[in-house]
Design a protein around this motif. Structure first.
Motif, mmCIF file in Angstrom:
data_model
loop_
_atom_site.group_PDB
_atom_site.id
_atom_site.type_symbol
_atom_site.label_atom_id
_atom_site.label_comp_id
_atom_site.label_asym_id
_atom_site.label_seq_id
_atom_site.Cartn_x
_atom_site.Cartn_y
_atom_site.Cartn_z
ATOM 1 N N TYR A 102 -4.056 -1.446 -1.471
ATOM 2 C CA TYR A 102 -3.490 -2.120 -2.631
ATOM 3 C C TYR A 102 -4.481 -2.199 -3.778
ATOM 4 O O TYR A 102 -4.146 -1.939 -4.931
ATOM 5 C CB TYR A 102 -3.021 -3.528 -2.259
ATOM 6 C CG TYR A 102 -2.464 -4.283 -3.441
ATOM 7 C CD1 TYR A 102 -3.210 -5.256 -4.085
ATOM 8 C CD2 TYR A 102 -1.191 -3.997 -3.922
ATOM 9 C CE1 TYR A 102 -2.700 -5.935 -5.180
ATOM 10 C CE2 TYR A 102 -0.678 -4.669 -5.008
ATOM 11 C CZ TYR A 102 -1.430 -5.636 -5.638
ATOM 12 O OH TYR A 102 -0.916 -6.285 -6.716
ATOM 13 N N GLY A 103 -5.719 -2.555 -3.482
ATOM 14 C CA GLY A 103 -6.715 -2.678 -4.534
ATOM 15 C C GLY A 103 -7.286 -1.364 -5.003
ATOM 16 O O GLY A 103 -8.004 -1.308 -6.007
ATOM 17 N N TYR A 163 0.821 -1.194 0.000
ATOM 18 C CA TYR A 163 0.000 0.000 0.000
ATOM 19 C C TYR A 163 0.864 1.256 0.000
ATOM 20 O O TYR A 163 1.978 1.254 0.517
ATOM 21 C CB TYR A 163 -1.028 -0.033 1.122
ATOM 22 C CG TYR A 163 -0.532 0.214 2.516
ATOM 23 C CD1 TYR A 163 0.109 -0.784 3.240
ATOM 24 C CD2 TYR A 163 -0.752 1.442 3.129
ATOM 25 C CE1 TYR A 163 0.531 -0.545 4.525
ATOM 26 C CE2 TYR A 163 -0.331 1.676 4.406
ATOM 27 C CZ TYR A 163 0.298 0.682 5.111
ATOM 28 O OH TYR A 163 0.720 0.917 6.386
ATOM 29 N N MET A 164 0.363 2.277 -0.614
ATOM 30 C CA MET A 164 1.173 3.440 -0.942
ATOM 31 C C MET A 164 0.509 4.721 -0.482
ATOM 32 O O MET A 164 -0.704 4.798 -0.347
ATOM 33 C CB MET A 164 1.435 3.478 -2.449
ATOM 34 C CG MET A 164 2.112 2.212 -2.972
ATOM 35 S SD MET A 164 2.416 2.236 -4.741
ATOM 36 C CE MET A 164 3.812 3.356 -4.820
ATOM 37 N N ARG A 195 -4.296 4.687 -8.068
ATOM 38 C CA ARG A 195 -3.167 3.830 -8.418
ATOM 39 C C ARG A 195 -3.526 2.958 -9.612
ATOM 40 O O ARG A 195 -4.698 2.631 -9.835
ATOM 41 C CB ARG A 195 -2.709 2.979 -7.239
ATOM 42 C CG ARG A 195 -3.694 1.943 -6.753
ATOM 43 C CD ARG A 195 -3.231 1.331 -5.435
ATOM 44 N NE ARG A 195 -1.990 0.562 -5.572
ATOM 45 C CZ ARG A 195 -1.246 0.160 -4.547
ATOM 46 N NH1 ARG A 195 -1.605 0.457 -3.313
ATOM 47 N NH2 ARG A 195 -0.142 -0.545 -4.748
ATOM 48 N N ASP A 196 -2.491 2.590 -10.338
ATOM 49 C CA ASP A 196 -2.619 1.668 -11.456
ATOM 50 C C ASP A 196 -1.632 0.537 -11.205
ATOM 51 O O ASP A 196 -0.417 0.707 -11.412
ATOM 52 C CB ASP A 196 -2.311 2.399 -12.766
ATOM 53 C CG ASP A 196 -2.508 1.512 -13.983
ATOM 54 O OD1 ASP A 196 -2.563 0.285 -13.822
ATOM 55 O OD2 ASP A 196 -2.593 2.054 -15.088
ATOM 56 N N ASN A 197 -2.131 -0.587 -10.733
ATOM 57 C CA ASN A 197 -1.237 -1.686 -10.368
ATOM 58 C C ASN A 197 -0.610 -2.353 -11.590
ATOM 59 O O ASN A 197 0.408 -3.044 -11.456
ATOM 60 C CB ASN A 197 -1.980 -2.708 -9.533
ATOM 61 C CG ASN A 197 -2.255 -2.205 -8.119
ATOM 62 O OD1 ASN A 197 -1.598 -1.273 -7.642
ATOM 63 N ND2 ASN A 197 -3.242 -2.793 -7.464
ATOM 64 N N THR A 198 -1.174 -2.154 -12.762
ATOM 65 C CA THR A 198 -0.545 -2.706 -13.974
ATOM 66 C C THR A 198 0.737 -1.942 -14.297
ATOM 67 O O THR A 198 1.620 -2.453 -14.981
ATOM 68 C CB THR A 198 -1.491 -2.639 -15.169
ATOM 69 O OG1 THR A 198 -1.758 -1.267 -15.496
ATOM 70 C CG2 THR A 198 -2.807 -3.351 -14.871
ATOM 71 N N THR A 224 3.146 -4.075 5.043
ATOM 72 C CA THR A 224 2.332 -4.535 6.167
ATOM 73 C C THR A 224 0.919 -3.990 6.041
ATOM 74 O O THR A 224 0.729 -2.773 6.073
ATOM 75 C CB THR A 224 2.930 -4.071 7.498
ATOM 76 O OG1 THR A 224 4.265 -4.564 7.609
ATOM 77 C CG2 THR A 224 2.083 -4.582 8.661
ATOM 78 N N PRO A 225 -0.064 -4.871 5.903
ATOM 79 C CA PRO A 225 -1.436 -4.369 5.785
ATOM 80 C C PRO A 225 -1.901 -3.786 7.102
ATOM 81 O O PRO A 225 -1.694 -4.381 8.161
ATOM 82 C CB PRO A 225 -2.226 -5.620 5.397
ATOM 83 C CG PRO A 225 -1.420 -6.758 5.882
ATOM 84 C CD PRO A 225 0.000 -6.332 5.841
#
Length: 126
Positions: A53-54, A33-34, A72-75, A101-102
């Motif tokens: 993250y999602g 996560y960012m 965010r763009d996880n790709t 760490t979630p």
């Protein structure tokens, strides 16, 4: 080795917009996560926005709610910060941060992040 590289900073007048980007590489964890932090001269670094993250959950500092949008763009392993209606008090070095760490609720605490970028400068003139 995790690397975070920010871009998109610059100078803008009050009321203007900027879009920051942070490209991540080298991480292997599943839940990355960012967030974005900022630090003005003489002030402590403060959390601005965080995204899960999602991308389904976000949180913002009260000072930027309604003006900034984190996505965010996880790709592309990239997180963005769309900054609208900028004010002179938004002027700061903006840093991308990330951690594996979630945490729930999402954290905007400095010490909850293991990885940091080098920063990109944002200057808002009146």
């Amino acid at each position: 080795q995790v690397q975070l590289v920010e871009s998109g900073g610059g100078s803008v007048q009050t009321g203007g917009s900027l879009r920051l980007s942070c490209a991540a590489s080298g991480y292997t964890c599943s839940w990355f996560y960012m967030s974005w932090f900022r630090q003005a001269p003489g002030k402590e670094r403060e959390g601005v926005a965080v995204i899960s993250y999602g991308g389904y959950s976000t949180d913002y500092a009260d000072s930027v709610k309604g003006r900034f949008i984190i996505s965010r763009d996880n790709t592309k392993n990239t997180v963005y910060l769309q900054m609208n209606s900028l004010k002179p008090e938004d002027s700061a070095m903006y840093y991308c941060a990330a951690d594996c760490t979630p945490r729930w609720p999402l954290s905007l605490k400095l010490f909850d992040y293991s990885y940091w970028g080098q920063g990109t400068q944002v200057t808002v003139s009146s």
